[in-house]
Design an enzyme around this catalytic site. Structure first.
Site, PDB file in Angstrom:
ATOM      1  N   GLU A   1       0.971  -1.166   0.170  1.00  0.00           N
ATOM      2  CA  GLU A   1       0.224  -0.220   0.351  1.00  0.00           C
ATOM      3  C   GLU A   1       1.129   1.367  -0.105  1.00  0.00           C
ATOM      4  O   GLU A   1       0.732   1.900   0.967  1.00  0.00           O
ATOM      5  CB  GLU A   1      -1.065  -0.004   1.192  1.00  0.00           C
ATOM      6  CG  GLU A   1      -1.865   1.216   0.949  1.00  0.00           C
ATOM      7  CD  GLU A   1      -2.504   1.581   2.042  1.00  0.00           C
ATOM      8  OE1 GLU A   1      -2.943   0.778   3.159  1.00  0.00           O
ATOM      9  OE2 GLU A   1      -3.079   2.640   2.555  1.00  0.00           O
TER      10      GLU A   1
ATOM     11  N   HIS B   1       2.104   4.464  -1.878  1.00  0.00           N
ATOM     12  CA  HIS B   1       1.128   5.814  -2.676  1.00  0.00           C
ATOM     13  C   HIS B   1       2.280   7.071  -3.298  1.00  0.00           C
ATOM     14  O   HIS B   1       3.519   6.716  -3.294  1.00  0.00           O
ATOM     15  CB  HIS B   1       0.459   6.935  -1.982  1.00  0.00           C
ATOM     16  CG  HIS B   1      -0.535   5.730  -0.813  1.00  0.00           C
ATOM     17  ND1 HIS B   1      -1.030   4.905  -2.231  1.00  0.00           N
ATOM     18  CD2 HIS B   1      -0.939   5.866   0.233  1.00  0.00           C
ATOM     19  CE1 HIS B   1      -2.109   4.379  -0.970  1.00  0.00           C
ATOM     20  NE2 HIS B   1      -1.571   4.607   0.038  1.00  0.00           N
TER      21      HIS B   1
ATOM     22  N   ASP C   1       2.215   1.847   3.873  1.00  0.00           N
ATOM     23  CA  ASP C   1       1.321   3.124   4.062  1.00  0.00           C
ATOM     24  C   ASP C   1       1.812   3.837   3.243  1.00  0.00           C
ATOM     25  O   ASP C   1       1.779   5.382   3.528  1.00  0.00           O
ATOM     26  CB  ASP C   1       1.080   3.310   5.065  1.00  0.00           C
ATOM     27  CG  ASP C   1      -0.514   4.773   4.142  1.00  0.00           C
ATOM     28  OD1 ASP C   1      -0.762   5.059   3.536  1.00  0.00           O
ATOM     29  OD2 ASP C   1      -1.335   4.474   5.118  1.00  0.00           O
TER      30      ASP C   1
ATOM     31  N   HIS D   1      -9.366   0.965   0.067  1.00  0.00           N
ATOM     32  CA  HIS D   1      -8.684   2.237  -0.090  1.00  0.00           C
ATOM     33  C   HIS D   1      -9.637   3.196   1.323  1.00  0.00           C
ATOM     34  O   HIS D   1     -10.470   3.592   0.439  1.00  0.00           O
ATOM     35  CB  HIS D   1      -6.997   2.862  -0.401  1.00  0.00           C
ATOM     36  CG  HIS D   1      -6.377   4.239   0.007  1.00  0.00           C
ATOM     37  ND1 HIS D   1      -6.290   4.910   0.544  1.00  0.00           N
ATOM     38  CD2 HIS D   1      -4.928   3.020   0.569  1.00  0.00           C
ATOM     39  CE1 HIS D   1      -5.349   5.139   1.081  1.00  0.00           C
ATOM     40  NE2 HIS D   1      -4.812   4.358   1.286  1.00  0.00           N
TER      41      HIS D   1
ATOM     42  N   PHE E   1      -7.172  17.352  -8.020  1.00  0.00           N
ATOM     43  CA  PHE E   1      -8.103  17.314  -6.274  1.00  0.00           C
ATOM     44  C   PHE E   1      -8.327  17.992  -5.780  1.00  0.00           C
ATOM     45  O   PHE E   1      -7.435  19.813  -6.618  1.00  0.00           O
ATOM     46  CB  PHE E   1      -6.550  16.673  -5.418  1.00  0.00           C
ATOM     47  CG  PHE E   1      -6.520  15.222  -5.887  1.00  0.00           C
ATOM     48  CD1 PHE E   1      -7.021  14.454  -6.896  1.00  0.00           C
ATOM     49  CD2 PHE E   1      -5.403  14.404  -5.194  1.00  0.00           C
ATOM     50  CE1 PHE E   1      -6.980  13.206  -6.762  1.00  0.00           C
ATOM     51  CE2 PHE E   1      -4.867  13.372  -5.789  1.00  0.00           C
ATOM     52  CZ  PHE E   1      -6.079  12.280  -6.896  1.00  0.00           C
TER      53      PHE E   1
HETATM   54  C1  GRE Z   1      -4.373  11.061   3.048  1.00  0.00           C
HETATM   55  O1  GRE Z   1      -4.649  10.701   1.893  1.00  0.00           O
HETATM   56  O2  GRE Z   1      -3.562  12.973   3.903  1.00  0.00           O
HETATM   57  C2  GRE Z   1      -3.361  10.082   4.165  1.00  0.00           C
HETATM   58  C3  GRE Z   1      -3.521   8.285   3.912  1.00  0.00           C
HETATM   59  C4  GRE Z   1      -2.744   8.081   5.080  1.00  0.00           C
HETATM   60  C5  GRE Z   1      -2.260   8.640   6.482  1.00  0.00           C
HETATM   61  C6  GRE Z   1      -2.551   9.528   6.165  1.00  0.00           C
HETATM   62  C7  GRE Z   1      -2.909  10.534   5.171  1.00  0.00           C
HETATM   63  O3  GRE Z   1      -3.603   8.508   2.908  1.00  0.00           O
HETATM   64  O4  GRE Z   1      -2.925  11.684   5.787  1.00  0.00           O
HETATM   65 ZN    ZN Z   2      -2.687   4.844   2.314  1.00  0.00          ZN
END
Ligand code: GRE
Ligand code: ZN
Length: 319
Positions: free
Chosen positions: A12, A14, A282, A159, A24
């Site tokens: 996971e 990003h 994450d 998610h 966005f």
């Molecule tokens: C976000 O998209 O802002 C985010 C996450 C995962 C953890 C904290 C967070 O995707 O702020």
């Molecule tokens: Zn995430």
């Protein structure tokens, strides 16, 4: 912890695509500068921080809300460009990067086709983020996406995303100023994602698609802890016949993303079995090192630890 045959796979992790993230809105439009620097990196910095922590492979996905708030005629073509650019990044580092696709949920049929197109390119499945323009994913209009995932035998990763404004106003507004994360990972994300998962199960989706595989991050967004109670309570008189427990333990996988707790992990092991737990960090919302350091000391045997760190991902994602 990794070996040549047992790479550490984090699933996971990003990034942000420039063209997509430029669309966005509001609080979703940016993040802290250090996080932005990492979200927009698909090379050196990402790999450096993987190396420093012993993460061999990242299965990379777009950050929330990904393509899920796109509407209109360009949504499909734009999402295709986003996935093509992510595909190019994985081809530049094939031993280090794999990918989950973004899907244009506004057009479910096209989203199903985009899932198939990207899986043919080598993507490992797709990631969806909370509700799709305010509509829960159990709505029948989204069935083509889940049907295609089942047919292709790839998982859909559910998610978190920010709750709807009305939910935020009613549930969290009083505390957002002092505790900005209350609506995000501290609680709001969890409620949102667990609710999506519960609704998918209640909708009968898994009776229609018994081989469908769903992944939840954050050690299952509280559901493994609540499994006994949800299952028992749903079965009280007056309810339709359905075993929440059977579905959750047959069709769902959970990951360790952003949740490095021994008791929480052991709860997942006890309720779901070790074969349904996969490693994730994450990144860049959470750093890699605390994740791999924690995995090094979890109270599990070496065999189980190896399954979580990569063996289960190899099987589920056919890596
Ligand atoms: C976000 O998209 O802002 C985010 C996450 C995962 C953890 C904290 C967070 O995707 O702020
Ligand atoms: Zn995430």
């Amino acid at each position: 912890m990794s070996t040549k045959t047992n790479p550490v796979i984090a699933i996971e992790e990003h990034y942000w695509d420039a063209e997509l993230s430029a669309l966005f809105m509001g609080v979703e439009s940016t993040r802290d500068a250090e996080i932005m620097r990492r979200l927009t990196d698909l090379g050196e910095l990402r790999i450096k921080e993987m190396d420093e922590a012993g993460v061999d492979v990242q299965v990379i996905s777009h950050g929330a809300p990904s393509a899920q708030k796109l509407t209109g005629p360009d949504a499909v073509a734009l999402t295709r460009r986003v996935n093509d650019r992510l595909h190019a990044a994985t081809l530049a580092h094939p031993a280090r990067f794999a990918a989950f696709a973004a899907l244009p949920t506004d057009n479910p049929q096209a989203a199903a086709d985009e899932l198939e197109r990207t899986v043919q390119l080598g993507f490992k499945g797709a990631m969806l983020h909370g509700l799709a323009n305010g509509v829960f994913l159990d709505d029948k209009r989204f069935r083509p996406i889940f049907a295609r995932a089942e047919a292709l035998d790839v998982p859909i990763y559910l998610h978190p995303a920010l709750p709807m404004q009305a939910v935020t106003d009613a549930y969290y507004a009083d505390y957002i100023k002092d505790f900005p994360m209350v609506v995000r990972p501290a609680w709001g994300f969890t409620v949102e994602t667990a609710t999506v998962a519960i609704r998918l199960i209640l909708s009968g989706l898994f009776a229609e698609h018994p081989k469908l595989k769903i992944v939840l991050g954050h050690l299952g967004e509280t559901l493994p802890f609540l499994l006994w109670r949800i299952d028992q309570a749903l079965k009280r008189p007056g309810a339709k016949a359905m075993s929440f427990r059977d579905v959750f333990t047959s069709n769902f996988y959970v990951t360790t993303s952003g949740f490095f707790s021994d008791p929480a992990l052991l709860c997942c092991v006890m309720e779901m079995g070790v074969d349904r737990i996969l490693f994730a960090v994450d990144w860049p919302f959470v750093a890699n090192k605390p994740a791999t350091e924690w995995m090094g000391r979890v109270p599990l045997c070496a065999e189980d630890r190896a399954k979580i760190l990569g063996g289960n991902a190899k099987k589920l994602l056919k890596m």
